[in-house]
Scaffold this active site. Sequence first.
Site, PDB file in Angstrom:
ATOM      1  N   GLU A 116       0.835  -1.211   0.000  1.00  0.00           N
ATOM      2  CA  GLU A 116       0.000   0.000   0.000  1.00  0.00           C
ATOM      3  C   GLU A 116       0.871   1.263   0.000  1.00  0.00           C
ATOM      4  OE1 GLU A 116      -2.076  -0.481   3.688  1.00  0.00           O
ATOM      5  OE2 GLU A 116      -3.252  -2.193   3.002  1.00  0.00           O
ATOM      6  N   PRO A 117       1.689   1.472  -1.019  1.00  0.00           N
ATOM      7  CA  PRO A 117       2.552   2.655  -0.996  1.00  0.00           C
ATOM      8  C   PRO A 117       1.766   3.938  -1.268  1.00  0.00           C
ATOM      9  CG  PRO A 117       2.785   1.537  -3.100  1.00  0.00           C
ATOM     10  CD  PRO A 117       1.839   0.698  -2.276  1.00  0.00           C
TER      11      PRO A 117
ATOM     12  N   CYS B 160      -1.956  32.824  11.808  1.00  0.00           N
ATOM     13  CA  CYS B 160      -1.670  33.364  13.147  1.00  0.00           C
ATOM     14  C   CYS B 160      -1.288  32.269  14.125  1.00  0.00           C
ATOM     15  CB  CYS B 160      -2.866  34.145  13.645  1.00  0.00           C
ATOM     16  SG  CYS B 160      -3.221  35.514  12.551  1.00  0.00           S
ATOM     17  N   GLU B 161      -0.164  31.645  13.893  1.00  0.00           N
ATOM     18  CA  GLU B 161       0.371  30.591  14.754  1.00  0.00           C
ATOM     19  C   GLU B 161       1.881  30.653  14.620  1.00  0.00           C
ATOM     20  OE1 GLU B 161      -1.171  27.852  16.387  1.00  0.00           O
ATOM     21  OE2 GLU B 161      -3.229  28.198  15.700  1.00  0.00           O
TER      22      GLU B 161
ATOM     23  N   TYR C 119       0.677  14.029   1.302  1.00  0.00           N
ATOM     24  CA  TYR C 119       0.251  14.609   2.581  1.00  0.00           C
ATOM     25  C   TYR C 119       0.403  16.133   2.579  1.00  0.00           C
ATOM     26  CZ  TYR C 119       0.663   9.671   3.623  1.00  0.00           C
ATOM     27  OH  TYR C 119       0.539   8.313   3.560  1.00  0.00           O
TER      28      TYR C 119
HETATM   29  N1  LLP Z   1      -1.506   1.874   4.555  1.00  0.00           N
HETATM   30  C1  LLP Z   1      -1.977   2.294   5.744  1.00  0.00           C
HETATM   31  C2  LLP Z   1      -2.854   1.407   6.496  1.00  0.00           C
HETATM   32  C3  LLP Z   1      -1.605   3.555   6.243  1.00  0.00           C
HETATM   33  O1  LLP Z   1      -2.085   3.945   7.426  1.00  0.00           O
HETATM   34  C4  LLP Z   1      -0.756   4.390   5.475  1.00  0.00           C
HETATM   35  C5  LLP Z   1      -0.366   5.715   5.967  1.00  0.00           C
HETATM   36  C6  LLP Z   1      -0.306   3.910   4.227  1.00  0.00           C
HETATM   37  C7  LLP Z   1      -0.687   2.662   3.807  1.00  0.00           C
HETATM   38  C8  LLP Z   1       0.594   4.722   3.330  1.00  0.00           C
HETATM   39  O2  LLP Z   1       1.810   5.006   3.944  1.00  0.00           O
HETATM   40  P1  LLP Z   1       3.000   5.705   3.090  1.00  0.00           P
HETATM   41  O3  LLP Z   1       3.438   4.710   2.022  1.00  0.00           O
HETATM   42  O4  LLP Z   1       2.462   6.925   2.477  1.00  0.00           O
HETATM   43  O5  LLP Z   1       4.022   5.968   4.091  1.00  0.00           O
HETATM   44  N2  LLP Z   1       0.713  12.480   7.324  1.00  0.00           N
HETATM   45  C9  LLP Z   1       1.968  11.802   7.555  1.00  0.00           C
HETATM   46  C10 LLP Z   1       1.932  10.359   7.108  1.00  0.00           C
HETATM   47  C11 LLP Z   1       0.793   9.559   7.721  1.00  0.00           C
HETATM   48  C12 LLP Z   1       0.723   8.161   7.172  1.00  0.00           C
HETATM   49  C13 LLP Z   1      -0.492   7.464   7.653  1.00  0.00           C
HETATM   50  N3  LLP Z   1      -0.692   6.158   7.113  1.00  0.00           N
HETATM   51  C14 LLP Z   1       3.082  12.595   6.889  1.00  0.00           C
HETATM   52  O6  LLP Z   1       2.811  13.634   6.318  1.00  0.00           O
HETATM   53  O7  LLP Z   1       4.238  12.212   6.980  1.00  0.00           O
END
Ligand code: LLP
Length: 418
Positions: A272-273, A342-343, A370
Amino acid sequence: MTFNYQAEQLHAEQCSLERLAQQFGTPLFVYSQQAILRNWQQFAAHWPAPHKLCYAVKANSNLAILQLLARHGAGFDIVSGGELARVLQAGGRAQDVVFSGVGKSHDEIAYALEQGIGCFNVESAAELERINDIAAAHQVIAPVSLRVNPDVDAQTHPYIATGLKANKFGIAMRDAKAVALKGQALKHIHMRGLDCHIGSQILTASPFLDAADRMLALVQELRAEGVAIDHLDMGGGIGIPYQHESQPDIASYLHILQQKAAAVGGLTLLLEPGRAIVGNAGVLLTKVEYLKPGEDKNFLLVDAGMNDLIRPALYQAYHDIVPVRQASGAASALVDVVGPVCETGDFFGHARHLSAQQGDFLAIMNAGAYGFTMASNYNTRPRAAEVLVQGDQATLIREREVLEDLWKGERLLPEERT
Ligand code: LLP
């Protein structure tokens, strides 16, 4: 390189970012189709069928990007009914979707079943029962995989580590067998497999491979108990370099995973990338509003704020900030790049060497993941527009919000009686 200087002007593929900023205004997210597809291929080329790639929609859920990935054979990982609706709207198929998330509501489960969801990644025994009840009411069988918490340290920011016992995610290893046997016994549940997701922005393979070893041992244990496990989803979490970090070797991680799974046999693998597909494929363009010399520090005030890109404020995340036009004539200075919100936490970078003057454009790099999906309307700021570039073509894939959008649905009180 997708983002590079041509004649001292930063380009996305063949499009001048200055021109895009002038045409569409700032703050503006600009994504490169070439970069997204190149990142996708880095996975797809090493992941032969029947293994599946389910792009994590939360990283960037713009319909055009989901559509692009669906056209290239992507499945999707979602965490809400809203994300499923987006995937369907973009032309994805429900059967290619896995539904993760720690708190699925009754309505979200019903909607996913009605659409024919590929698999639920179930996070607790209570959720398993709820899915069974709703599936019974719909007279269908729900495909299910159990999200297990493998208790490995992902060595990442504590807010984005999810695979430790202390985190709210997943079913504890020691409870997995009991929950799987329960699932096996429930009439409207089809136990398909196991999944895990240990965290995000992980830069080395070892935590993933530790997790894989633990998950594969559990597969064997469950099979010995008569639970038919035919799929293993190892989640997302592969990081990207934001500063000087080294790029993880995706091909070798994917190959080792397949070897390990082949040794156990009979498993379809899923990943799940999210970030690794879109993170480095996008920038946030912003305009310098003011130079503000301070007593201790100099500030560069820009027109993007933490409501547009919250990662620095929330995770102290580092994003490179570069001028869109090189050698604008201004002298290089040490500055804090801050937004108008304003933070005090509304910053993009501290102590950066930048030469910029009022009206110049800057690019905040690696903002494809994100970024927009975590944007808000804090301070009643309309969210940015989004543009997708392909070669010398730029397509507006999301209009800038207008103020009226921001109070849509709000109501004034009735006339006060006198
Ligand atoms: N699968 C599940 C169940 C997840 O919870 C996530 C991300 C992914 C896949 C994808 O993960 P990735 O490959 O993108 O690392 N907002 C944070 C990242 C939160 C990720 C949450 N879950 C940031 O900006 O770094």
